[in-house]
Design an enzyme around this catalytic site. Sequence first.
Site, short mmCIF file in Angstrom:
data_model
loop_
_atom_site.label_atom_id
_atom_site.label_comp_id
_atom_site.label_asym_id
_atom_site.label_seq_id
_atom_site.Cartn_x
_atom_site.Cartn_y
_atom_site.Cartn_z
N LYS A 13 56.67 72.76 83.70
CA LYS A 13 55.60 73.75 83.92
C LYS A 13 55.25 73.87 85.41
CE LYS A 13 52.64 71.58 81.32
NZ LYS A 13 53.48 70.41 80.95
N ARG A 88 44.94 72.57 76.73
CA ARG A 88 45.68 71.50 76.08
C ARG A 88 45.11 71.15 74.71
NH1 ARG A 88 47.87 69.09 81.16
NH2 ARG A 88 49.31 67.41 80.65
N ARG A 127 60.78 61.88 88.09
CA ARG A 127 59.97 62.80 88.91
C ARG A 127 59.43 62.07 90.15
NH1 ARG A 127 55.52 66.25 86.02
NH2 ARG A 127 54.89 64.25 85.13
N ARG A 160 54.22 59.17 90.28
CA ARG A 160 52.87 59.19 89.72
C ARG A 160 52.62 57.96 88.86
NH1 ARG A 160 52.26 65.12 87.13
NH2 ARG A 160 51.19 63.88 85.55
N ARG A 171 51.72 60.11 76.22
CA ARG A 171 51.45 61.51 76.55
C ARG A 171 52.17 62.46 75.60
NH1 ARG A 171 53.03 61.35 82.58
NH2 ARG A 171 52.53 63.56 82.65
P1 ADP Z 1 55.47 69.40 84.01
O1 ADP Z 1 54.65 70.14 85.05
O2 ADP Z 1 55.69 70.21 82.77
O3 ADP Z 1 54.94 68.04 83.73
P2 ADP Z 1 57.46 69.23 86.14
O4 ADP Z 1 57.59 70.64 86.62
O5 ADP Z 1 56.68 68.29 86.99
O6 ADP Z 1 56.92 69.20 84.63
O7 ADP Z 1 58.94 68.67 85.94
C1 ADP Z 1 59.15 67.30 85.59
C2 ADP Z 1 60.38 66.77 86.34
O8 ADP Z 1 61.55 67.42 85.84
C3 ADP Z 1 60.35 67.00 87.84
O9 ADP Z 1 60.92 65.87 88.47
C4 ADP Z 1 61.23 68.23 88.04
O10 ADP Z 1 61.90 68.19 89.30
C5 ADP Z 1 62.23 68.11 86.89
N1 ADP Z 1 62.62 69.40 86.31
C6 ADP Z 1 61.86 70.51 86.13
N2 ADP Z 1 62.56 71.49 85.53
C7 ADP Z 1 63.79 70.98 85.30
C8 ADP Z 1 65.01 71.52 84.70
N3 ADP Z 1 65.05 72.77 84.20
N4 ADP Z 1 66.09 70.70 84.63
C9 ADP Z 1 66.04 69.43 85.12
N5 ADP Z 1 64.95 68.88 85.70
C10 ADP Z 1 63.84 69.64 85.79
P1 AMP Z 2 49.67 66.97 84.21
O1 AMP Z 2 49.72 66.95 85.70
O2 AMP Z 2 49.51 68.35 83.65
O3 AMP Z 2 50.80 66.21 83.57
O4 AMP Z 2 48.32 66.21 83.81
C1 AMP Z 2 48.11 64.85 84.13
C2 AMP Z 2 46.94 64.30 83.30
O5 AMP Z 2 45.74 64.99 83.66
C3 AMP Z 2 47.05 64.44 81.79
O6 AMP Z 2 47.84 63.43 81.18
C4 AMP Z 2 45.58 64.39 81.38
O7 AMP Z 2 45.08 63.05 81.43
C5 AMP Z 2 44.89 65.16 82.52
N1 AMP Z 2 44.82 66.60 82.21
C6 AMP Z 2 45.46 67.62 82.86
N2 AMP Z 2 45.15 68.81 82.31
C7 AMP Z 2 44.30 68.54 81.28
C8 AMP Z 2 43.65 69.34 80.31
N3 AMP Z 2 43.81 70.68 80.27
N4 AMP Z 2 42.84 68.73 79.40
C9 AMP Z 2 42.66 67.40 79.42
N5 AMP Z 2 43.26 66.57 80.29
C10 AMP Z 2 44.07 67.14 81.23
#
Ligand code: ADP
Ligand code: AMP
Length: 216
Positions: A13, A88, A127, A160, A171
């Site tokens: 995302k 969420r 990541r 992270r 999660r």
């Molecule tokens: P989210 O925001 O949904 O938690 P991220 O955008 O942070 O996900 O992506 C999670 C990890 O996967 C990051 O390290 C990113 O570089 C990698 N990633 C994102 N999209 C892809 C893809 N299409 N294929 C492989 N790796 C990806």
């Molecule tokens: P993310 O960066 O989207 O993976 O979010 C990291 C963490 O932030 C999550 O695991 C939750 O603990 C908190 N968080 C982010 N967005 C929300 C949301 N919309 N509602 C509740 N908790 C959230």
Amino acid sequence: MKMILLGPPGSGKGTQAKMLSERLGVPQISTGDMLRAAVKEGTPMGLKAKAKMEAGGLVPDEVVVGIVKERLLKPDCDKGFILDGFPRTLAQADALKGTLSELNKQLDAVVSLEVDDDAVVGRIAGRRTCRDCGKMYHVEFDAPAVENKCDKCGGELFQRSDDQEETIRKRLEVYAEQTAPLIAYYKNDGILRDVDGMQNISAVQERILSELGCGQ
Ligand code: ADP
Ligand code: AMP
């Protein structure tokens, strides 16, 4: 474009939202980024959110609904926005509907990124994020040119604290229980667009743009 990017943690995302934000000229609104900033600054909200985030649980609805509402009122959202990681829960989705209707706005689309559990675990475990500019990398799928150094600003990359294996599983459970029902919710509203998120980053971007009617 007023849209939501929906999908499990690690589905891409944030990666896709940043690219779409540049391409479409509308801001990315990431509740995860806003909460991490609050934790870093040690604000009262950050102090409340910290333990929940580290344990892989959700921060209370009223907290996130409040920060999103405040953010949507900023003038840069007039042309649109990309919500990333919000809503969420069903309560958050209902609250968003209320806020948008007060603002006389309507969502154009909800893009649901479909990625299987094993792939998201591998993506989250690899990541890495830049401490200075927040750019995201993956040690294998999107590696920086120099190990642990941001290509964009030279900042140090870090993992992270909630990206450890046990927290990732927690999660995913929370996603399945509390967030996955939003897929049916938005399907019912007629604005859901399913996108296969298992392909590489640029292929997924092209698919999203084409679903939004912005493809080439
Ligand atoms: P989210 O925001 O949904 O938690 P991220 O955008 O942070 O996900 O992506 C999670 C990890 O996967 C990051 O390290 C990113 O570089 C990698 N990633 C994102 N999209 C892809 C893809 N299409 N294929 C492989 N790796 C990806
Ligand atoms: P993310 O960066 O989207 O993976 O979010 C990291 C963490 O932030 C999550 O695991 C939750 O603990 C908190 N968080 C982010 N967005 C929300 C949301 N919309 N509602 C509740 N908790 C959230």
